[in-house]
Design a protein around this motif. Structure first.
Motif, short mmCIF file in Angstrom:
data_model
loop_
_atom_site.label_atom_id
_atom_site.label_comp_id
_atom_site.label_asym_id
_atom_site.label_seq_id
_atom_site.Cartn_x
_atom_site.Cartn_y
_atom_site.Cartn_z
N VAL A 1 0.84 -1.21 0.00
CA VAL A 1 0.00 0.00 0.00
C VAL A 1 0.87 1.25 0.00
CG1 VAL A 1 -1.85 1.25 1.19
CG2 VAL A 1 -1.77 -1.25 1.31
N PRO A 2 1.00 1.92 -1.16
CA PRO A 2 1.70 3.20 -1.15
C PRO A 2 0.81 4.25 -0.48
CG PRO A 2 0.93 2.70 -3.38
CD PRO A 2 0.53 1.54 -2.51
N ALA A 3 1.26 4.78 0.65
CA ALA A 3 0.45 5.76 1.39
C ALA A 3 1.33 6.93 1.83
CB ALA A 3 -0.20 5.10 2.61
N ALA A 4 2.38 7.21 1.03
CA ALA A 4 3.35 8.23 1.43
C ALA A 4 3.15 9.54 0.70
CB ALA A 4 4.77 7.70 1.19
N GLY A 5 2.02 9.68 -0.02
CA GLY A 5 1.76 10.92 -0.75
C GLY A 5 1.22 11.98 0.18
N ILE A 6 1.30 13.24 -0.29
CA ILE A 6 0.78 14.33 0.55
C ILE A 6 -0.58 14.82 0.07
CG2 ILE A 6 2.99 15.13 1.48
CD1 ILE A 6 2.99 17.26 -0.76
N PRO B 1 -2.86 14.88 4.75
CA PRO B 1 -2.87 14.05 3.55
C PRO B 1 -4.22 13.37 3.35
CG PRO B 1 -0.90 13.64 4.86
CD PRO B 1 -1.80 14.51 5.69
N LYS B 2 -4.64 13.24 2.07
CA LYS B 2 -6.02 12.82 1.79
C LYS B 2 -6.37 11.46 2.39
CE LYS B 2 -4.71 11.05 -2.78
NZ LYS B 2 -4.89 11.18 -4.22
N GLN B 3 -5.37 10.57 2.54
CA GLN B 3 -5.67 9.24 3.06
C GLN B 3 -6.12 9.28 4.53
OE1 GLN B 3 -2.83 10.23 1.74
NE2 GLN B 3 -1.01 9.40 2.73
N TYR B 4 -5.90 10.44 5.18
CA TYR B 4 -6.32 10.57 6.58
C TYR B 4 -7.61 11.37 6.75
CZ TYR B 4 -1.89 8.41 7.55
OH TYR B 4 -0.86 7.51 7.58
N GLY C 1 9.05 6.87 -0.60
CA GLY C 1 10.04 7.69 -1.30
C GLY C 1 9.40 8.90 -1.95
N GLY C 2 10.17 9.57 -2.81
CA GLY C 2 9.75 10.82 -3.43
C GLY C 2 8.60 10.66 -4.41
N GLU C 3 8.56 9.55 -5.13
CA GLU C 3 7.48 9.27 -6.07
C GLU C 3 6.76 8.00 -5.64
OE1 GLU C 3 6.81 11.20 -8.65
OE2 GLU C 3 8.57 12.50 -8.45
N ARG C 4 5.54 7.82 -6.17
CA ARG C 4 4.77 6.63 -5.84
C ARG C 4 5.58 5.35 -6.10
NH1 ARG C 4 1.79 2.89 -8.14
NH2 ARG C 4 -0.19 2.20 -7.27
N ALA C 5 6.27 5.30 -7.25
CA ALA C 5 7.03 4.10 -7.59
C ALA C 5 8.14 3.82 -6.56
CB ALA C 5 7.64 4.24 -8.98
N ASP C 6 8.75 4.87 -6.02
CA ASP C 6 9.80 4.69 -5.00
C ASP C 6 9.18 4.09 -3.73
OD1 ASP C 6 11.74 6.03 -6.65
OD2 ASP C 6 10.82 7.93 -6.03
N SER C 7 7.98 4.54 -3.40
CA SER C 7 7.30 4.02 -2.21
C SER C 7 6.96 2.54 -2.40
CB SER C 7 6.01 4.81 -1.93
OG SER C 7 6.32 6.17 -1.70
N VAL C 8 6.47 2.19 -3.59
CA VAL C 8 6.13 0.78 -3.87
C VAL C 8 7.38 -0.08 -3.80
CG1 VAL C 8 5.29 -0.80 -5.66
CG2 VAL C 8 4.08 1.34 -5.23
N HIS D 1 -1.98 -1.73 -4.03
CA HIS D 1 -3.25 -0.99 -4.01
C HIS D 1 -3.08 0.39 -3.39
CE1 HIS D 1 -7.50 -0.34 -4.07
NE2 HIS D 1 -7.56 -0.16 -2.77
N ASP D 2 -3.58 1.41 -4.09
CA ASP D 2 -3.49 2.79 -3.59
C ASP D 2 -4.22 2.94 -2.26
OD1 ASP D 2 -2.16 3.95 -5.78
OD2 ASP D 2 -4.04 4.19 -6.89
N ALA D 3 -3.57 3.62 -1.32
CA ALA D 3 -4.22 3.94 -0.05
C ALA D 3 -5.51 4.72 -0.28
CB ALA D 3 -3.27 4.76 0.81
N ALA D 4 -5.51 5.52 -1.34
CA ALA D 4 -6.61 6.46 -1.59
C ALA D 4 -7.80 5.83 -2.34
CB ALA D 4 -6.08 7.66 -2.37
N ILE E 1 -13.03 4.13 -6.89
CA ILE E 1 -12.44 5.41 -7.28
C ILE E 1 -11.21 5.75 -6.45
CG2 ILE E 1 -14.58 6.42 -8.15
CD1 ILE E 1 -14.71 7.99 -5.42
N LYS E 2 -10.32 6.57 -7.04
CA LYS E 2 -9.20 7.10 -6.26
C LYS E 2 -9.62 8.48 -5.77
CE LYS E 2 -5.28 8.39 -8.15
NZ LYS E 2 -3.93 8.38 -8.70
N VAL E 3 -9.67 8.65 -4.46
CA VAL E 3 -10.06 9.94 -3.91
C VAL E 3 -8.93 10.93 -4.22
CG1 VAL E 3 -10.66 11.19 -1.80
CG2 VAL E 3 -11.45 8.84 -2.11
#
Ligand code: C5P
Length: 226
Positions: free
Chosen positions: A7-12, A21-24, A77-84, A100-103, A206-208
């Motif tokens: 689960v990549p959940a490191a985005g802002i 961050p939207k996932q919260y 990491g800095g990009e989604r792919a780095d986090s994965v 799977h996207d956290a969002a 959907i991706k929020v």
């Protein structure tokens, strides 16, 4: 082979314009990420959930799911792919990685099952996706229509995306090193010459992304029988 959820959940979530961050953000009494984790953690075939978090994340450990025995955290990491990729480093080599996207909190157990079953047809992996319904337009710089893009065989890529962990790790790492823009896992596999399968998924997964999506997610979460 075991199935590990990544689960990549490191985005802002900058496009949301919210104070966290939207996932919260909360929908129906708990955060988007908590809904997503509930579904993944409750799936019988998923033995581990590895989540990539932002280094400054101050919300995650307040979630009731944070102490779940199936859950492992890593720094994103800095990009989604780095986090994965960071999360894949903790997955067993001989497992399948279900990214799977956290969002995307409205994922159903039935759609996960559909993707898992598709391994019989697609030994190099597959993604949930949806055929494009609308007429597609390409714009010029001025926001005018430049062309109508033929929608035959055009799909929206969703998540989860499911691949053999060792293959995904290798190709994702190589694609990142080569400077390829990788917005989903399938694009790294495609870059390596593999053609992943397309498995028709639900439209309400959907991706929020924008504020309006919160109301939609609420509606879908109320309706979806998980
Ligand atoms: O920004 P976007 O909606 O494309 O992000 C998709 C997912 O990737 C989100 O769950 C987000 O938290 C995650 N992400 C990440 N690391 C980043 C950027 C995004 O884990 N550096």
């Amino acid at each position: 082979q075991s199935v590990v959820a990544i689960v990549p959940a490191a985005g802002i979530g900058s496009r949301m314009g919210a104070d966290k961050p939207k996932q919260y953000l909360e929908v129906l009494g708990q955060s988007i990420l908590a809904h997503t984790l509930d579904t993944l953690l409750s799936h019988q075939q998923i033995t581990q959930v590895i989540i990539a978090l932002h280094p400054n994340d101050s919300f995650f450990y307040a979630l009731p799911q944070a102490q779940h025995p199936k859950l492992i955290t890593v720094l994103g990491g800095g990009e989604r792919a780095d986090s994965v990729l960071a999360a894949l480093m903790k997955a067993p080599e001989d497992s399948w990685a279900l990214v799977h996207d956290a969002a995307r909190p409205c994922l159903t157990l039935a759609d996960i099952d559909k993707l898992l079953v598709s391994r019989a047809d697609f030994p190099h992996g597959a993604i949930l996706a949806m055929p494009v319904r609308d007429t597609m337009k390409r714009a010029n710089q001025k926001g005018e229509i430049n062309a109508t893009v033929c929608r035959d065989n055009l799909w929206h890529a969703l998540t989860p995306q499911l691949f053999p962990t060792s293959e995904l790790k290798m190709h994702l790492q190589a694609a990142i090193l080569a400077g390829v823009t990788v917005t989903d896992e399938a694009s790294a596999m495609e870059w390596a010459g593999i053609s992943p399968g397309l498995v028709s998924g639900r439209a309400d997964n959907i991706k929020v992304t924008h504020p309006d999506d919160l109301e939609l997610a609420e509606l879908f979460l109320m309706r979806v029988a998980k």
